[in-house]
Motif scaffolding. Structure first.
Motif, PDB file in Angstrom:
ATOM      1  N   GLY A   1       0.083  15.356  10.281  1.00 19.13           N
ATOM      2  CA  GLY A   1       0.659  13.893  10.329  1.00 19.13           C
ATOM      3  C   GLY A   1       0.508  13.041   9.054  1.00 19.13           C
ATOM      4  O   GLY A   1       0.839  11.872   9.282  1.00 19.13           O
ATOM      5  N   PHE A   2       0.349  13.532   7.777  1.00 21.00           N
ATOM      6  CA  PHE A   2       0.095  12.837   6.739  1.00 21.00           C
ATOM      7  C   PHE A   2       1.290  13.064   5.828  1.00 21.00           C
ATOM      8  O   PHE A   2       1.507  14.223   5.605  1.00 21.00           O
ATOM      9  N   ALA A   3       1.700  11.820   5.314  1.00 22.42           N
ATOM     10  CA  ALA A   3       2.955  12.067   4.331  1.00 22.42           C
ATOM     11  C   ALA A   3       2.932  11.050   3.110  1.00 22.42           C
ATOM     12  O   ALA A   3       2.115   9.943   3.267  1.00 22.42           O
ATOM     13  N   TYR A   4       3.338  11.428   2.075  1.00 22.68           N
ATOM     14  CA  TYR A   4       3.462  10.252   0.925  1.00 22.68           C
ATOM     15  C   TYR A   4       4.322   9.227   1.218  1.00 22.68           C
ATOM     16  O   TYR A   4       5.725   9.486   1.659  1.00 22.68           O
ATOM     17  N   ALA A   5       4.296   7.859   1.041  1.00 17.07           N
ATOM     18  CA  ALA A   5       4.920   6.883   1.207  1.00 17.07           C
ATOM     19  C   ALA A   5       5.099   6.242  -0.182  1.00 17.07           C
ATOM     20  O   ALA A   5       6.099   5.498  -0.718  1.00 17.07           O
ATOM     21  N   HIS A   6       4.321   6.527  -1.070  1.00 19.62           N
ATOM     22  CA  HIS A   6       4.124   6.082  -2.558  1.00 19.62           C
ATOM     23  C   HIS A   6       3.521   6.958  -3.288  1.00 19.62           C
ATOM     24  O   HIS A   6       2.702   8.045  -2.739  1.00 19.62           O
ATOM     25  N   ASN A   7       3.588   7.278  -4.471  1.00 21.41           N
ATOM     26  CA  ASN A   7       2.991   8.341  -5.548  1.00 21.41           C
ATOM     27  C   ASN A   7       1.455   7.954  -5.225  1.00 21.41           C
ATOM     28  O   ASN A   7       0.647   9.063  -5.755  1.00 21.41           O
ATOM     29  N   SER A   8       0.921   6.781  -5.157  1.00 23.18           N
ATOM     30  CA  SER A   8      -0.449   6.503  -5.108  1.00 23.18           C
ATOM     31  C   SER A   8      -1.157   6.757  -3.865  1.00 23.18           C
ATOM     32  O   SER A   8      -2.558   6.284  -3.960  1.00 23.18           O
ATOM     33  N   TYR A   9      -0.383   6.867  -2.681  1.00 22.40           N
ATOM     34  CA  TYR A   9      -1.087   7.110  -1.702  1.00 22.40           C
ATOM     35  C   TYR A   9      -0.620   7.911  -0.638  1.00 22.40           C
ATOM     36  O   TYR A   9       0.697   8.179  -0.677  1.00 22.40           O
ATOM     37  N   ILE A  10      -1.132   8.605   0.525  1.00 17.90           N
ATOM     38  CA  ILE A  10      -0.559   9.141   1.568  1.00 17.90           C
ATOM     39  C   ILE A  10      -1.333   8.622   2.608  1.00 17.90           C
ATOM     40  O   ILE A  10      -2.270   7.885   2.932  1.00 17.90           O
ATOM     41  N   VAL A  11      -0.285   8.454   3.778  1.00 17.26           N
ATOM     42  CA  VAL A  11      -0.733   7.660   5.114  1.00 17.26           C
ATOM     43  C   VAL A  11      -0.651   8.524   6.281  1.00 17.26           C
ATOM     44  O   VAL A  11       0.114   9.733   6.491  1.00 17.26           O
ATOM     45  N   ASN A  12      -1.472   8.405   7.215  1.00 12.07           N
ATOM     46  CA  ASN A  12      -1.444   8.802   8.553  1.00 12.07           C
ATOM     47  C   ASN A  12      -0.300   8.132   9.263  1.00 12.07           C
ATOM     48  O   ASN A  12      -0.425   7.148   9.897  1.00 12.07           O
ATOM     49  N   LEU A  13       0.728   9.052   9.520  1.00 10.68           N
ATOM     50  CA  LEU A  13       2.096   8.596  10.289  1.00 10.68           C
ATOM     51  C   LEU A  13       1.738   7.928  11.463  1.00 10.68           C
ATOM     52  O   LEU A  13       2.609   7.142  11.823  1.00 10.68           O
ATOM     53  N   LYS A  14       0.928   8.434  12.370  1.00  8.14           N
ATOM     54  CA  LYS A  14       0.770   7.947  13.557  1.00  8.14           C
ATOM     55  C   LYS A  14       0.085   6.723  13.728  1.00  8.14           C
ATOM     56  O   LYS A  14       0.147   6.021  14.807  1.00  8.14           O
ATOM     57  N   TYR A  15      -0.511   6.090  12.624  1.00  2.00           N
ATOM     58  CA  TYR A  15      -1.165   4.814  12.710  1.00  2.00           C
ATOM     59  C   TYR A  15      -0.178   3.687  12.187  1.00  2.00           C
ATOM     60  O   TYR A  15      -0.618   2.562  11.723  1.00  2.00           O
ATOM     61  N   ILE A  16       1.128   4.056  12.128  1.00  2.00           N
ATOM     62  CA  ILE A  16       1.777   2.859  11.505  1.00  2.00           C
ATOM     63  C   ILE A  16       2.497   2.165  12.721  1.00  2.00           C
ATOM     64  O   ILE A  16       2.975   3.188  13.418  1.00  2.00           O
ATOM     65  N   LYS A  17       2.450   1.000  12.330  1.00  2.00           N
ATOM     66  CA  LYS A  17       2.913   0.136  13.520  1.00  2.00           C
ATOM     67  C   LYS A  17       4.344  -0.497  13.358  1.00  2.00           C
ATOM     68  O   LYS A  17       5.130  -0.657  14.431  1.00  2.00           O
ATOM     69  N   LYS A  18       4.661  -0.734  11.866  1.00  2.00           N
ATOM     70  CA  LYS A  18       5.958  -1.008  11.643  1.00  2.00           C
ATOM     71  C   LYS A  18       6.521  -0.679  10.253  1.00  2.00           C
ATOM     72  O   LYS A  18       5.624  -0.360   9.435  1.00  2.00           O
ATOM     73  N   VAL A  19       7.716  -0.344  10.059  1.00  2.00           N
ATOM     74  CA  VAL A  19       8.373  -0.153   8.922  1.00  2.00           C
ATOM     75  C   VAL A  19       9.734  -0.884   8.565  1.00  2.00           C
ATOM     76  O   VAL A  19      10.554  -0.990   9.365  1.00  2.00           O
ATOM     77  N   THR A  20       9.838  -1.443   7.122  1.00  2.00           N
ATOM     78  CA  THR A  20      11.009  -1.859   6.769  1.00  2.00           C
ATOM     79  C   THR A  20      11.400  -1.347   5.842  1.00  2.00           C
ATOM     80  O   THR A  20      10.894   0.017   5.348  1.00  2.00           O
ATOM     81  N   THR A  21      12.309  -1.728   5.099  1.00  2.00           N
ATOM     82  CA  THR A  21      13.038  -1.161   4.103  1.00  2.00           C
ATOM     83  C   THR A  21      12.118  -0.698   2.939  1.00  2.00           C
ATOM     84  O   THR A  21      12.197   0.460   2.103  1.00  2.00           O
ATOM     85  N   THR A  22      11.195  -1.663   2.582  1.00  2.00           N
ATOM     86  CA  THR A  22      10.218  -1.521   1.338  1.00  2.00           C
ATOM     87  C   THR A  22       8.839  -1.245   1.633  1.00  2.00           C
ATOM     88  O   THR A  22       8.008  -1.305   0.800  1.00  2.00           O
ATOM     89  N   GLU A  23       8.559  -1.550   2.850  1.00  3.54           N
ATOM     90  CA  GLU A  23       7.164  -1.513   3.154  1.00  3.54           C
ATOM     91  C   GLU A  23       6.884  -1.130   4.681  1.00  3.54           C
ATOM     92  O   GLU A  23       7.717  -1.096   5.535  1.00  3.54           O
ATOM     93  N   LEU A  24       5.408  -0.619   4.839  1.00 11.01           N
ATOM     94  CA  LEU A  24       5.034  -0.184   6.228  1.00 11.01           C
ATOM     95  C   LEU A  24       3.758  -1.015   6.519  1.00 11.01           C
ATOM     96  O   LEU A  24       2.999  -1.510   5.615  1.00 11.01           O
ATOM     97  N   GLN A  25       3.468  -1.085   7.907  1.00  8.52           N
ATOM     98  CA  GLN A  25       2.305  -1.838   8.295  1.00  8.52           C
ATOM     99  C   GLN A  25       1.525  -1.014   9.354  1.00  8.52           C
ATOM    100  O   GLN A  25       2.129  -0.420  10.036  1.00  8.52           O
ATOM    101  N   LEU A  26       0.213  -0.781   9.038  1.00  9.85           N
ATOM    102  CA  LEU A  26      -0.505   0.083   9.930  1.00  9.85           C
ATOM    103  C   LEU A  26      -1.202  -0.739  11.183  1.00  9.85           C
ATOM    104  O   LEU A  26      -0.995  -2.079  11.044  1.00  9.85           O
ATOM    105  N   VAL A  27      -1.712  -0.130  11.730  1.00 11.60           N
ATOM    106  CA  VAL A  27      -2.379  -0.692  13.030  1.00 11.60           C
ATOM    107  C   VAL A  27      -3.464  -1.681  12.837  1.00 11.60           C
ATOM    108  O   VAL A  27      -3.557  -2.454  13.771  1.00 11.60           O
TER     109      VAL A  27
END
Length: 246
Positions: free
Chosen positions: A193-219
């Motif tokens: 469940g991890f994916a790149y959202a930016h070249n500089s980091y990977i994120v655990n997708l199940k801990y994402i609370k909100k996604v906008t056009t240019t930004e994501l917010q974690l729990v």
């Protein structure tokens, strides 16, 4: 993806075992091999690696022999499938203290070795579980499961691991670091469940609370930028997670 370590002081035998593993059923795209020529070299690497699914270990290594190496290995990976290999038949009580699954003889015919390897691969597949990520917090080693991690960012000498405060039972004053580069950690974690959202980091997708056009917010309310180059693939992977969840 399966992570298989072969520790043997004969390079030809390491290559032979890799061919046997492929002939026994594993495909080239689903296995990563790690080769070591001594017990010392292998144990040093354990401090940096995240997970192994199988260790094939020569019993007659110089200096640090197979038994010593296996004991150190079991301290970090108590349930990983362990297979001993030897040029002579000399199993002892000490050999079985580290609970090997098989004791192979190098003199086996190709047919016998393939037969044994098929059984070993089945055991490995059945035992495959979430890998541990090994990180450092000051002078302490920390074992983290994928579900413990919010996201991982590039650092000067490896990666910086940000943990989920709602999951971990203890807190750290500073972030946990890893000598592994983010590309290596991604290859290990992409099936969890991890994916790149930016070249500089990977994120655990199940801990994402909100996604906008240019930004994501974690729990934990951390906000991270979504780059244009990663946006399409990131949204596709996030949609898969949502589909599984709901």
């Amino acid at each position: 993806m399966f992570h298989i370590a072969i520790c043997d002081d004969e390079k030809r035998f390491i290559q032979y075992m890799k061919n046997i593993i492929y002939n026994a059923g594993l495909k080239r795209g689903e296995v990563i091999f790690y080769e070591f020529s001594s017990g010392e070299e292998f144990i040093d690497y354990l401090k940096e690696t995240a997970s192994f699914d199988l260790l094939i270990l020569d019993m007659q290594l110089k200096n640090m022999d197979g038994n010593e190496t296996a004991k150190e290995f079991r301290k970090v990976f108590p349930t990983t499938t362990l297979v001993f290999c030897s040029g002579v038949c000399m199993p002892t009580v000490q050999n079985f203290e580290t609970i090997p699954f098989r004791y192979l003889l190098k003199g086996y015919t190709d047919e016998r070795m393939r037969f044994e390897m098929k059984t070993i691969i089945n055991e490995m597949i059945n035992k495959k579980v979430e890998p541990f990520i090994i990180g450092n917090n000051h002078y302490n080693l920390v074992k983290l499961r994928p579900s413990d991690i919010l996201y991982i960012a590039i650092a000067k000498r490896g990666s910086c691991i940000h943990i989920c405060p709602n999951i971990i039972e203890y807190k750290f004053e500073e972030n946990i670091t890893s000598k592994e580069k983010i590309e290596s950690l991604y290859n290990l974690l992409k099936d969890y469940g991890f994916a790149y959202a930016h070249n500089s980091y990977i994120v655990n997708l199940k801990y994402i609370k909100k996604v906008t056009t240019t930004e994501l917010q974690l729990v934990d309310d951390t906000k991270l930028t979504i780059s244009r180059s990663k946006a399409k693939n990131f949204r596709e992977e996030f949609a898969k997670v949502l589909a599984k969840k709901y």
